[in-house]
Enzyme design. Structure first.
Site, mmCIF file in Angstrom:
data_model
loop_
_atom_site.group_PDB
_atom_site.id
_atom_site.type_symbol
_atom_site.label_atom_id
_atom_site.label_comp_id
_atom_site.label_asym_id
_atom_site.label_seq_id
_atom_site.Cartn_x
_atom_site.Cartn_y
_atom_site.Cartn_z
ATOM 1 N N LYS A 92 -8.765 0.079 -2.003
ATOM 2 C CA LYS A 92 -8.030 -1.046 -2.606
ATOM 3 C C LYS A 92 -8.917 -2.222 -2.968
ATOM 4 O O LYS A 92 -8.463 -3.140 -3.647
ATOM 5 C CB LYS A 92 -6.947 -1.523 -1.621
ATOM 6 N N GLU A 99 -3.276 5.062 -7.776
ATOM 7 C CA GLU A 99 -1.911 5.122 -7.249
ATOM 8 C C GLU A 99 -1.881 4.980 -5.731
ATOM 9 O O GLU A 99 -1.011 4.313 -5.167
ATOM 10 C CB GLU A 99 -1.268 6.458 -7.656
ATOM 11 N N VAL A 126 -1.498 1.641 -3.125
ATOM 12 C CA VAL A 126 -0.283 0.961 -2.661
ATOM 13 C C VAL A 126 0.564 1.837 -1.745
ATOM 14 O O VAL A 126 0.957 1.416 -0.667
ATOM 15 C CB VAL A 126 0.565 0.474 -3.862
ATOM 16 N N ALA A 163 0.046 5.428 -0.800
ATOM 17 C CA ALA A 163 -0.488 6.757 -0.486
ATOM 18 C C ALA A 163 -0.042 7.746 -1.560
ATOM 19 O O ALA A 163 -0.457 7.628 -2.715
ATOM 20 C CB ALA A 163 -0.071 7.204 0.907
ATOM 21 N N LEU A 204 3.039 8.111 -2.767
ATOM 22 C CA LEU A 204 4.246 7.704 -3.492
ATOM 23 C C LEU A 204 3.913 7.200 -4.891
ATOM 24 O O LEU A 204 2.928 6.475 -5.072
ATOM 25 C CB LEU A 204 4.974 6.599 -2.725
ATOM 26 N N GLY A 220 -4.406 8.890 12.408
ATOM 27 C CA GLY A 220 -4.876 8.675 11.043
ATOM 28 C C GLY A 220 -3.995 7.785 10.187
ATOM 29 O O GLY A 220 -4.133 7.759 8.962
ATOM 30 N N GLU A 270 -6.413 2.172 9.102
ATOM 31 C CA GLU A 270 -7.806 2.174 8.686
ATOM 32 C C GLU A 270 -8.670 2.407 9.928
ATOM 33 O O GLU A 270 -8.194 2.225 11.067
ATOM 34 C CB GLU A 270 -8.176 0.828 8.043
ATOM 35 N N LYS A 309 -2.080 -4.879 -1.304
ATOM 36 C CA LYS A 309 -1.131 -4.002 -1.998
ATOM 37 C C LYS A 309 -0.154 -4.789 -2.858
ATOM 38 O O LYS A 309 0.098 -4.442 -4.014
ATOM 39 C CB LYS A 309 -0.378 -3.143 -0.978
#
Length: 814
Positions: free
Chosen positions: A578, A605, A608, A610, A612, A663, A666, A681
């Site tokens: 990001k 994509e 913001v 993952a 989606l 997981g 971060e 985001k």
């Protein structure tokens, strides 16, 4: 009656000559044959090398001659029984003695005239034809050897001109007088009308075969070489190239002129008027169909027959305002080049008459500049035209096809295909017949240009993508696993072939132009060279592969800084990092502009939501004319996981530790819990909505105590969480007392944005958001009260990898 010609690769050594004799034997059982052979593979080059070494007073010419002798004697010893070798070796040595004497004379005089060089070069065919004829006799073939110099007569000029009347008469007379089933001739060699030995130049053995075929009205001329015909492109540069079964004379002329090494233009000319078919066959795969060349070809075949190229080209440009409207400039230009025997390969002139551009062999560029600057010395001195310009390191790529005239848009498709892959076109030439569209490009782009054009015109069913992947931790390793698992599906259903050609982690990196094996990449990477972001880019650029995509699976700011370089080279960028899009707005805008300017996709994509489709949905709304007024969202799957699992009896430290281990966060959980990640985001969504915002413009209502925010390492951060459990328990209790749930919410509304922990009451769309799910509400002109909702898993390596995968596929489907 057929005429067969075998090139140097077909008679390279005893083993290949055995194959040639077997082909001759088989065909001679059906019809009489006239066979033309080249010198043993590489011998002509060695002969010319010896002559030049001798003329330069280099004793090395003797070593070269010794190598020539060794090659021929080895062939004799392997092809001829010992009992019959003596006379043949004696004859060959006698010829080699003549060659040595000739080179010694050149050495003493320090001079190599064109006539002498022709005589030296002719020894290759004379020796090979003798050895092959003797080997064929040993095998019991009815064969006669005839010196082509007795039959083919040329004019006594610098340019090769065949005296066809006398040549044809001699060939016909020989055919009438000979009663053998097989007739063998040395190719390449001829005699001038003055009785001096000469050669037919480049492709001379093919030319010999065509002359004999035309004179005798052969049923077929067969060119036997080391490939199975003329290919759609050079198979050494384009692995997907395939043989063309049937082409026309004109197509063959175009392809051979533009670099197809199977045959040369002069070869075809003698058989054009007589309509003798030509077959290109493979000596090493004699049963392969090969390519048949005839006058006409079915009109139902594809518009483009082949893609060819010439490298080592230089562009010569003559331009200036003094040329406009003044007749005679072109005439003077071409006469000057003709006077120096400089061949012009391509010509183009703007309708404004301000410039003339032409292509010549790179070796002749300086000579061309000198003669043209001299010819136009007056106009240059008066500044009517500029001094001649040379642009080196260029090449010509050509589309060829008889049916191109009947199909619209081929030029546009060619140019756009090259442009999308950052192949710059320096000049364009196309005749009114539209049988050839030629472009001049940089030499370094030849391989890429040939492959992308071949893919566009011959491999329409499958598109190849080449990935350079950096970051192979949780997300990256899952991505590589998904790519390997879906390989067959992508090829069968989406017509995509995705290859990973570069992989890097923080320590090492590896590259393989032909694709890294995804079932063993970890072992290979351990043996790789030291990793470096700039070096990784340079390697990707130097490989210069079509449809290249850089994939960043890291959160590394240094990697994000390199995106601009990839986009400027027309390499697409796909990232879950990001940092680039949440950097200063000027940087975000520059990346978007580079993407547009160089037609290089920039997809993020996963920045913001993952996996989606949040950004894609937003972009579709904007593109369709909708206007976004408000965005409300839970954009951190990790924070949602934390607060969904932080309940009465739980410990905040333990929940965060679990999120990290599974997981969802971060590597440094403080990035998630501090709200910085969510702020990035919502900033990206605000920018995608068309607003100019910086990260510092986002109001961040932190819920972490200052002690946790001030930590400088991950262990210290976790220690602070344990020490401040009472702080987090107080936040939880406050929400429970209001019968609310804790959600970390991002909101953008009419140009302003904020992020923070909120109490979500029963009935709110966020209330029942489970696990690590994300949710976004878009309030727009079209969705003013009931928002458009995107909801689903928003964290985890598997779903993030699938989001990156989806972006890669999106590029492939363009």
């Amino acid at each position: 009656m057929n005429v067969l010609k075998f090139g140097g690769s077909s008679v390279a050594n005893a083993a290949t000559i055995e194959k040639v004799i077997e082909i001759i034997r088989e065909q001679s059982q059906k019809t009489s044959l006239y066979v033309i052979v080249s010198a043993l593979g590489g011998i002509t080059d060695l002969l010319i090398q010896a002559g030049k070494e001798a003329s330069a007073n280099k004793e090395e010419y003797k070593t070269t001659l010794a190598l020539i002798e060794k090659r021929h004697l080895e062939a004799i010893k392997e092809l001829i029984p010992v009992i019959s070798q003596s006379a043949i070796i004696s004859k060959v040595k006698s010829e080699l003695n003549k060659l040595e004497a000739l080179c010694e004379g050149v050495y003493l005089l320090s001079e190599l005239s064109p006539k002498t060089e022709s005589v030296i070069a002719s020894f290759g065919e004379m020796l090979s034809s003798f050895i092959i004829s003797e080997a064929a006799k040993v095998k019991g073939l009815d064969i006669a050897l005839k010196d082509s110099r007795d039959l083919i007569i040329t004019g006594d000029t610098a340019k090769i001109t065949i005296q066809y009347d006398e040549t044809n008469a001699r060939i016909k007379k020989y055919a009438e007088e000979s009663n053998h089933q097989i007739h063998l001739f040395p190719g390449f060699v001829a005699m001038t009308s003055e009785g001096e030995p000469t050669t037919l130049g480049r492709g001379g053995s093919d030319f010999t075969a065509a002359i004999i075929a035309a004179a005798l009205m052969a049923d077929e001329l067969q060119i036997w070489t080391d490939v199975s015909g003329m290919y759609t492109a050079n198979p050494r540069l384009v692995k997907q190239a395939k043989p063309v079964s049937h082409i026309s004379y004109k197509e063959a002329m175009e392809l051979s002129h533009f670099g197809a090494k199977v045959i040369y233009p002069p070869t075809i000319q003698p058989v054009l008027d007589t309509n003798i078919p030509i077959s290109i066959k493979n000596t090493f795969e004699p049963t392969d169909k090969g390519t048949r060349i005839t006058k006409d070809v079915s009109q139902t075949q594809r518009p483009v027959t082949g893609i060819s190229h010439i490298d080592n080209i230089a562009i010569i440009s003559l331009e200036g305002g003094g040329m406009v409207g003044i007749p005679g400039f072109s005439k003077r230009l071409f006469e000057a080049l003709f006077s120096e025997n400089i061949n012009v390969i391509l010509i183009t002139q703007a309708s404004s008459e301000h410039s003339i551009c032409l292509a010549v062999e790179a070796s002749e560029a300086e000579k061309a500049k000198i003669v043209l600057d001299t010819t136009f010395e007056f106009e240059i001195a008066k500044h009517k035209i500029d001094p001649v310009k040379i642009e080196n390191d260029t090449a010509i790529v050509a589309l060829v096809g008889d049916n191109m005239y009947h199909h619209q848009g081929l030029s546009g498709k060619m140019f756009s295909t090259l442009g999308k892959n950052n192949v710059n076109i320096r000049a364009i030439a196309q005749g009114a017949s539209e049988k050839n569209i030629s472009v001049v490009i940089e030499k370094k782009d030849i391989k890429k240009a040939l492959n992308i054009l071949h893919e566009a015109f011959f491999e329409v069913k499958t598109k190849q993508l080449n990935l350079f992947v950096t970051g192979v931790g949780n997300v990256g390793s899952k991505l590589l696993s998904q790519l390997e698992k879906q390989k067959k599906y992508l090829k069968d259903k989406l017509r995509l072939k995705i290859r990973v050609v570069g992989i890097s982690n923080s320590r090492t990196m590896i590259f393989n132009e032909h694709g890294i094996h995804l079932d063993s990449w970890e072992e290979e990477l351990q043996k790789g060279e030291k990793a470096n972001a700039d070096t990784f880019f340079k390697k990707a650029k130097d490989m210069n592969i079509r449809n290249s995509i850089f994939v960043d699976n890291t959160a590394n700011p240094d990697i994000a800084k390199v995106y601009k370089k990839y986009l400027a080279e027309s390499m697409a960028v796909v990232t879950c990092n990001k940092i680039a899009c949440a950097d200063e707005y000027s940087n975000y805008e520059e990346l978007q502009e580079l993407s547009r300017k160089f037609s290089a996709s920039f997809l993020y994509e996963t920045n913001v939501g993952a996996g989606l489709p949040i950004i894609d949905t937003l972009n579709n709304l904007i593109a369709s004319g909708d206007h976004v007024h408000k965005i409300q969202a839970v954009l951190s799957g990790s924070l949602n996981f934390v607060f969904n699992n932080y309940k009465e009896g739980a410990n905040f430290y333990d929940v965060v530790k679990q999120a990290q281990e599974e997981g969802y966060t971060e590597p440094d959980p403080k990035i998630d819990l501090s709200g910085v990640d969510v702020a990035r985001k919502i900033l990206i969504l605000a920018r995608e909505s068309g607003n100019v915002l910086e990260l510092e413009d986002i109001e961040n209502e932190a819920f972490l105590p200052q002690e946790s925010l001030d930590t400088t390492s991950v262990p210290d951060f976790f220690e602070s969480l344990q020490a401040n459990e009472a702080h987090f328990k107080k936040i939880l209790d406050a929400a429970d007392q209001q019968d609310c749930r804790l959600k970390y919410v991002a909101q953008y509304e009419e140009g302003k944005a904020k992020v923070g922990l909120q109490h979500i009451p029963v009935g709110h769309p966020f209330y029942n958001l489970e696990g690590s799910d994300n949710i976004v509400l878009f309030f727009t002109d079209r969705y003013p009260k009931q928002p458009l909702i995107v909801k689903g898993a928003g964290a985890g390596a598997e779903v993030t990898a699938s989001g990156i995968f989806a972006d890669i596929i999106r590029i492939g489907k363009k």
